[in-house]
Write an enzyme that holds these catalytic residues in place. Structure first.
Site, PDB file in Angstrom:
ATOM      1  N   LYS A 253       7.553  -2.693   4.138  1.00 10.10           N
ATOM      2  CA  LYS A 253       8.706  -3.228   3.273  1.00 10.10           C
ATOM      3  C   LYS A 253      10.087  -2.473   3.570  1.00 10.10           C
ATOM      4  O   LYS A 253      11.021  -3.221   3.719  1.00 10.10           O
ATOM      5  CB  LYS A 253       8.280  -3.120   1.679  1.00 10.10           C
ATOM      6  CG  LYS A 253       8.021  -1.739   1.345  1.00 10.10           C
ATOM      7  CD  LYS A 253       7.444  -1.706  -0.055  1.00 10.10           C
ATOM      8  CE  LYS A 253       6.647  -0.348  -0.518  1.00 10.10           C
ATOM      9  NZ  LYS A 253       5.520  -0.003   0.411  1.00 10.10           N
TER      10      LYS A 253
ATOM     11  N   VAL B 172       0.640   4.040   1.689  1.00 12.13           N
ATOM     12  CA  VAL B 172       1.019   4.459   3.303  1.00 12.13           C
ATOM     13  C   VAL B 172       1.332   3.361   4.079  1.00 12.13           C
ATOM     14  O   VAL B 172       1.466   3.633   5.220  1.00 12.13           O
ATOM     15  CB  VAL B 172      -0.216   5.264   3.922  1.00 12.13           C
ATOM     16  CG1 VAL B 172      -0.461   6.636   3.019  1.00 12.13           C
ATOM     17  CG2 VAL B 172      -1.394   4.580   3.795  1.00 12.13           C
ATOM     18  N   CYS B 173       1.991   2.441   3.426  1.00 11.58           N
ATOM     19  CA  CYS B 173       2.435   1.280   4.375  1.00 11.58           C
ATOM     20  C   CYS B 173       3.865   1.131   4.086  1.00 11.58           C
ATOM     21  O   CYS B 173       4.497   1.141   2.787  1.00 11.58           O
ATOM     22  CB  CYS B 173       1.849   0.044   3.705  1.00 11.58           C
ATOM     23  SG  CYS B 173       2.517  -1.535   4.887  1.00 11.58           S
ATOM     24  N   ILE B 174       4.811   1.301   5.222  1.00  8.90           N
ATOM     25  CA  ILE B 174       6.190   1.126   5.166  1.00  8.90           C
ATOM     26  C   ILE B 174       6.653  -0.238   5.545  1.00  8.90           C
ATOM     27  O   ILE B 174       8.012  -0.179   6.000  1.00  8.90           O
ATOM     28  CB  ILE B 174       6.948   2.297   5.656  1.00  8.90           C
ATOM     29  CG1 ILE B 174       6.371   2.562   7.039  1.00  8.90           C
ATOM     30  CG2 ILE B 174       6.676   3.476   4.830  1.00  8.90           C
ATOM     31  CD1 ILE B 174       7.236   3.593   7.809  1.00  8.90           C
TER      32      ILE B 174
ATOM     33  N   GLY C 182       0.838  -1.200  -0.048  1.00  5.99           N
ATOM     34  CA  GLY C 182       0.156   0.217  -0.053  1.00  5.99           C
ATOM     35  C   GLY C 182       0.691   1.223  -0.084  1.00  5.99           C
ATOM     36  O   GLY C 182       1.900   1.222   0.339  1.00  5.99           O
TER      37      GLY C 182
END
EC number: 1.7.1.7
Length: 327
Positions: free
Chosen positions: A178, A174-176, A172
């Site tokens: 990773k 706004v997903c960090i 996504g």
């Protein structure tokens, strides 16, 4: 896992068109015995969905999943939706109090049509236990479990009793995850979806990494029954995020469910906040998505969504936008 790919690396190949107009194409999908206008669901995030928008979506024939960040409001929400003759679709976590919540619903005969078990790393004993608990106490609720990124996870959650699995670890906007952990399906979400769908015997919800409407069609081609979308749904008039002005432009906040803005603390942060341009009414976006998907079905040579599942495709590494900026 060699030769992985993501949305922008794939082009679907057209088949002979059999309709006079794209308006003849039917984008509807059935999940859990209910039919919805689109194979699309806004992400169950606090800046994407709230009670008001959930109701509006349900009234207009769209699927929704209410977020789990105001747990105390869920009982009233289910009663309210059922009182309006609408489906109730809620999210739960896996903490201890959630077990009592499920038992309370069963005891008061409040049965939501859909329950989504929503945690970042869904391939876990905690999720398996929660699936079993829900199925024991609320056998008629359709259980969506996630999030996962491997065929083993899909098999295990299905075997535990999940009616659908949600695929996507950290792709996504706004997903960090990773970046913070080194793990996830970011950059190869579409290949992960395909890999998981081959193992699945029940519906799969693709979650994350959708940046264009064409990505919805690509998700369907690679096995998704439903596509969860965050950033494309952020920033609308009806979105719960705050509207502010930055340099004379109206923008809305959009943040990840594991961000400090969500949690209220900086602990195990795997999400970030961004501001997205104010996009007007969500109704217009849903209509445009439907029209684009109708076009996709006509290019696939059919009249229904399933036609997209059978088309050929090519892998074109990072070239399909020819330098065009679409997002």
């Amino acid at each position: 896992m060699d030769n992985v790919f993501d949305y922008e690396d794939i082009q679907l190949i057209p088949a002979k068109c059999i309709v006079e107009s794209r308006s003849e194409c039917d984008t509807s999908v059935t999940l859990g015995g209910h039919t919805f206008k689109l194979p699309v669901v806004p992400a169950n995030m606090q800046t994407i969905i709230d009670e008001t928008l959930a109701k509006k979506l349900a009234e207009n024939g769209y699927f929704y999943i209410m977020h789990r960040f105001q747990p105390e409001a869920r009982v009233n929400f289910i009663q309210d939706m059922h009182g309006s003759g609408l489906i109730a679709s809620i999210s739960v976590g896996v903490k201890e109090e959630e077990y009592a919540f499920i038992e309370e619903l069963a005891a008061t005969n409040l049965v939501p049509e859909f329950i989504t078990i929503d945690i970042a790393h869904g391939h876990s004993n905690a999720v398996i236990r929660m699936i079993q608990h829900i199925k024991k106490h609320l056998p008629n609720s359709f259980v969506i479990a996630g999030n996962v990124g491997t065929p083993e996870a899909v098999r295990e959650l299905e075997n535990a009793g999940a009616d659908a699995t949600k695929v996507g670890i950290g792709p996504g906007k706004v997903c960090i995850t990773k970046i913070k952990t080194g793990f996830g399906t970011g950059g190869w979400q579409l290949a992960a979806l395909r890999w998981c769908a081959k193992a699945a015997t029940k519906p799969i919800i693709a979650d994350g990494g959708i940046r264009t409407h064409g990505d919805i069609a690509k998700s369907v081609r690679f096995g998704a029954s439903m596509v969860m979308i965050g950033s494309l749904f952020a920033g609308h008039e009806e979105s719960p995020g705050q509207t502010i002005e930055v340099e004379g432009k109206k923008v809305k906040e959009y943040f990840g469910s594991a961000s400090e803005f969500q949690k209220g603390e900086r602990k195990n942060v795997e999400g970030k906040k961004m501001f997205v341009e104010h996009k007007g009414s969500i109704k217009d976006t849903l209509i445009e998505m439907q029209q684009d998907l109708q076009s996709s079905i006509s290019y696939a040579g059919g009249t229904k969504l399933d036609a997209i599942r059978n088309v050929d495709y090519v892998i074109v590494k990072n070239s399909i936008f020819n330098g065009d900026k679409v997002y």
